[in-house]
Design a protein around this motif. Sequence first.
Motif, short mmCIF file in Angstrom:
data_model
loop_
_atom_site.label_atom_id
_atom_site.label_comp_id
_atom_site.label_asym_id
_atom_site.label_seq_id
_atom_site.Cartn_x
_atom_site.Cartn_y
_atom_site.Cartn_z
N ASN A 10 -74.54 39.09 -20.65
CA ASN A 10 -74.59 40.39 -19.99
C ASN A 10 -74.01 41.54 -20.98
O ASN A 10 -74.27 42.74 -20.85
CB ASN A 10 -73.85 40.73 -18.58
CG ASN A 10 -74.33 40.00 -17.62
OD1 ASN A 10 -75.81 39.84 -17.68
ND2 ASN A 10 -73.54 39.32 -16.83
N GLU A 38 -77.93 45.86 -4.24
CA GLU A 38 -78.47 45.61 -5.50
C GLU A 38 -78.35 46.65 -6.53
O GLU A 38 -78.25 46.46 -7.68
CB GLU A 38 -79.98 44.93 -5.52
CG GLU A 38 -80.57 44.33 -6.60
CD GLU A 38 -81.89 43.67 -6.55
OE1 GLU A 38 -82.41 43.31 -7.64
OE2 GLU A 38 -82.43 43.58 -5.41
N ARG A 39 -78.93 47.80 -6.19
CA ARG A 39 -78.99 48.84 -7.08
C ARG A 39 -77.73 49.38 -7.59
O ARG A 39 -77.62 49.26 -8.88
CB ARG A 39 -79.66 50.12 -6.38
CG ARG A 39 -79.64 51.41 -7.35
CD ARG A 39 -80.24 52.41 -6.77
NE ARG A 39 -79.74 52.94 -5.42
CZ ARG A 39 -78.28 53.66 -5.74
NH1 ARG A 39 -77.90 53.96 -6.94
NH2 ARG A 39 -77.85 54.18 -4.44
N ARG A 66 -76.63 46.90 -9.99
CA ARG A 66 -77.18 47.15 -11.41
C ARG A 66 -76.49 48.16 -12.26
O ARG A 66 -76.31 48.04 -13.36
CB ARG A 66 -78.63 47.14 -11.35
CG ARG A 66 -79.43 46.03 -10.65
CD ARG A 66 -80.90 46.21 -10.98
NE ARG A 66 -81.77 44.87 -10.33
CZ ARG A 66 -81.99 43.91 -11.34
NH1 ARG A 66 -81.36 43.86 -12.51
NH2 ARG A 66 -82.42 42.74 -10.73
N GLU A 67 -75.94 49.06 -11.74
CA GLU A 67 -75.29 50.24 -12.12
C GLU A 67 -73.88 49.37 -12.69
O GLU A 67 -73.74 49.78 -13.84
CB GLU A 67 -74.87 51.20 -11.27
CG GLU A 67 -75.86 51.81 -10.45
CD GLU A 67 -76.42 53.00 -11.72
OE1 GLU A 67 -75.43 53.67 -12.28
OE2 GLU A 67 -77.60 53.29 -11.61
N GLN A 121 -73.76 46.37 -13.85
CA GLN A 121 -74.08 45.39 -14.72
C GLN A 121 -74.28 46.38 -16.27
O GLN A 121 -73.83 45.96 -17.30
CB GLN A 121 -75.45 44.80 -14.48
CG GLN A 121 -75.96 43.97 -15.56
CD GLN A 121 -77.30 43.17 -15.03
OE1 GLN A 121 -78.04 44.18 -14.71
NE2 GLN A 121 -77.59 42.10 -15.30
N THR A 122 -74.90 47.59 -15.86
CA THR A 122 -74.79 48.30 -17.29
C THR A 122 -73.82 48.75 -17.73
O THR A 122 -73.52 48.68 -19.08
CB THR A 122 -75.89 49.58 -16.98
OG1 THR A 122 -75.17 50.48 -15.89
CG2 THR A 122 -77.20 49.16 -16.45
N LEU A 164 -73.95 40.93 -7.41
CA LEU A 164 -73.53 40.97 -8.94
C LEU A 164 -73.85 39.50 -9.19
O LEU A 164 -74.14 39.41 -10.66
CB LEU A 164 -71.85 41.11 -9.03
CG LEU A 164 -71.54 42.63 -8.78
CD1 LEU A 164 -70.08 42.78 -8.58
CD2 LEU A 164 -71.82 43.61 -10.09
N LEU A 213 -77.24 38.64 -10.55
CA LEU A 213 -77.47 39.34 -11.93
C LEU A 213 -76.89 38.52 -13.07
O LEU A 213 -76.81 38.99 -13.98
CB LEU A 213 -76.95 40.80 -11.76
CG LEU A 213 -77.80 41.65 -10.93
CD1 LEU A 213 -77.13 42.84 -10.80
CD2 LEU A 213 -79.39 41.84 -11.00
#
Length: 248
Positions: free
Chosen positions: A6, A42-43, A46-47, A49-50, A102, A105
């Motif tokens: 990641n 999930e959205r 992903r935030e 994660q970035t 999380l 991902l």
Amino acid sequence: MPGDANHAENPEKTTFKRVMLKISGEALMGDQGFGLHPPTVERIAREVQTVQAMGVEVCMVIGGGNIFRGLQGSAQGMERTTADYMGMLATVMNALAMQGALESLGIHSRVISAIPMDQVCEPYIRRRAVRHLEKKRVCIFAAGTGNPYFTTDTAATLRANEMRCEAIFKGTKVDGVYDKDPAKHDDAVRYDDITYDEVLQKHLGVMDASAIALARDNDLPIIVFSLDEPGGFRGILAGEGTYTRVHT
């Protein structure tokens, strides 16, 4: 390790190394009126994660208002302490949902509860939590402070100070702090910067008074931004986007 994938080899520059993301339980509802909306969870994952890909260590506190809110329970005749404990348990459910999103991902995370419940999450031990962050695991702090009469805003500020976070990122439905509700008033004015004392004096509702005072006393800035804006969390850490900074 799976989580290492990641992290970009050349992460974007950011002034923050460790941050607290505070979101309400309602943020997980999506367009529903209650409960969890898995695509929305999930959205948000992903935030996170970035941001983690930028090399930033992330703590999280999630409210429980999508499942149960202690103040509303007590307003309906329930004893306040009991209602608050029920609200704390709701935050654990939300934290477990976020952990699942999380880890789907490939992001390692830990749910850390102020109320011991060893079969589903870890008890809060400060040094252990710090070690998780150093190992690039997302720490999701649940069950508030473990005490009634304290909000998750106060819990987020407390944990942010204990973890030595450099800022609290308060994700909301609007892109900052306004002098009045922008959903109801077309002439609402957004602040780029505002002091803790102004927030308290003007009753702007960024966080409850205890949380604001705790942040002020420890010089911990609060960044208020829109969680509904895709990429907004990462963008602000990269020095872009629209937000309000609450500071001394």
